[in-house]
Design an enzyme around this catalytic site. Sequence first.
Site, short mmCIF file in Angstrom:
data_model
loop_
_atom_site.label_atom_id
_atom_site.label_comp_id
_atom_site.label_asym_id
_atom_site.label_seq_id
_atom_site.Cartn_x
_atom_site.Cartn_y
_atom_site.Cartn_z
N LYS A 292 37.77 51.73 35.61
CA LYS A 292 37.40 50.31 35.49
C LYS A 292 37.74 49.79 34.10
CE LYS A 292 33.65 49.86 38.87
NZ LYS A 292 32.23 49.54 39.05
N LYS B 154 42.08 54.43 48.30
CA LYS B 154 40.74 54.13 48.84
C LYS B 154 40.65 52.66 49.26
CE LYS B 154 37.09 53.35 46.04
NZ LYS B 154 35.84 53.44 45.26
N LYS C 276 37.07 46.94 47.36
CA LYS C 276 37.05 45.48 47.21
C LYS C 276 37.88 45.02 46.01
CE LYS C 276 32.72 46.12 45.01
NZ LYS C 276 31.47 46.65 45.44
P1 AMP Z 1 31.30 50.02 46.16
O1 AMP Z 1 31.93 49.11 47.16
O2 AMP Z 1 32.32 50.74 45.34
O3 AMP Z 1 30.21 49.36 45.37
O4 AMP Z 1 30.60 51.19 46.98
C1 AMP Z 1 29.40 51.09 47.70
C2 AMP Z 1 29.17 52.33 48.52
O5 AMP Z 1 30.20 52.49 49.50
C3 AMP Z 1 29.21 53.63 47.69
O6 AMP Z 1 28.26 54.54 48.23
C4 AMP Z 1 30.59 54.13 47.88
O7 AMP Z 1 30.68 55.53 47.71
C5 AMP Z 1 30.90 53.72 49.32
N1 AMP Z 1 32.34 53.45 49.50
C6 AMP Z 1 33.06 52.49 48.84
N2 AMP Z 1 34.34 52.50 49.25
C7 AMP Z 1 34.44 53.49 50.19
C8 AMP Z 1 35.51 53.98 51.00
N3 AMP Z 1 36.73 53.47 50.93
N4 AMP Z 1 35.25 55.00 51.85
C9 AMP Z 1 33.99 55.53 51.94
N5 AMP Z 1 32.95 55.10 51.20
C10 AMP Z 1 33.14 54.10 50.34
#
Ligand code: AMP
Length: 357
Positions: free
Chosen positions: A128, A219, A222
Amino acid sequence: MPEASSPQASAGTAAAPPRVLSGIQPTADSFHLGNYLGALRQWVSMQDTHDAFYCVVDLHAITVEHDPALLRRRTKVAVAQLLAMGLDPDRATVFVQSHVPEHAELAWVLSCLTGFGEAGRMTQFKDKSSKQGTGGTSVGLFTYPILQAADILLYSPDPTQGERALRVPVGEDQRQHLELTRTLAQRFNHRFGDTFVPPEAHIPAGAAKITDLQEPDAKMSKSASSPQGIIDVLEEPGPMRKKIMRAVTDTGSDVVYDEEKKAGVTNLLRIYSALEGTSVQDLERRYEGSGYGQFKKDLAQVVLDTFTPIRERTLKLLDDEEQLDRLLAKGADRACEVAAATMETVRERVGFVRRGR
Ligand code: AMP
Ligand code: TRP
């Protein structure tokens, strides 16, 4: 639900169920398929077997530049989506992180136990901050994982009252933050006496990393995915279907699981398998000889069947903001009770003078 039959009512007794705590940032207009399969779906199922605490982490959301009105809106939309996915405020404590000031207080104490180099090794910070540049990188972004550790450890069961697990459902990308949290729990215990249960990461086997529909080696995210590569939970059915039909598949036409050679089809198989609850092998058999077209069409239907009701319920919940605010106030009350008790112990153990009356 009457108090006596809720999992919280038995907290502290030998039969108390394990605790679960997780958090998610309100930094997008909608959660996405990766969030749902990697984390949120587990939140819902674990509320039945655990004493559950789930928070929308708005303090984390200001570690990068943000718009205040948008943050407020997204926090409400995040809460509405969680409820629409099936979190039940009678069975789980659903709250907003900034409603419980102890999160920031414990984060300070833990930051004084964290090495500078140790925090600097966090890969999510490195990713980040390299995107933000040194000028745009805040100290808050650096200490983000310590605030996350505080989120978790505030809800630790009391380790002196018998064995009771503390589980944290997250996707694969959070493993390192969970390791740091365990280290900090053990360090605190070692220096100041047994206070925290080191938490266990609860990472789903098949769906811990959902990848981008257009770049199946990256991955689904967002911040990094193009709109075509990401499926939003609140997306309209038309575009949702189109994105799946246009997902990158690989050369050939066989629907087979092969992470190396067929990353696109493999990602779609994982999604299908997780949503329908069918094994990948059964899906391979079902689509033997039928090509990618039919496979994607059916998968699109499975995704729509999952998310359409969630979208509709979310919109309905957002129609009554007062009701949402009431539910959040109730969640904050319950979270504050536990957090205040933990913090009292922490203050005592660290050596702060108790405030006189
Ligand atoms: P974030 O969107 O990065 O704030 O992630 C929120 C939750 O979703 C966290 O527990 C991440 O580990 C999970 N997460 C985010 N992106 C993925 C993805 N592409 N595949 C699986 N889990 C995800
Ligand atoms: N860092 C987590 C993420 O990016 C969000 C988070 C904050 C969290 N506090 C937490 C996750 C506590 C689990 C437990 O997804």
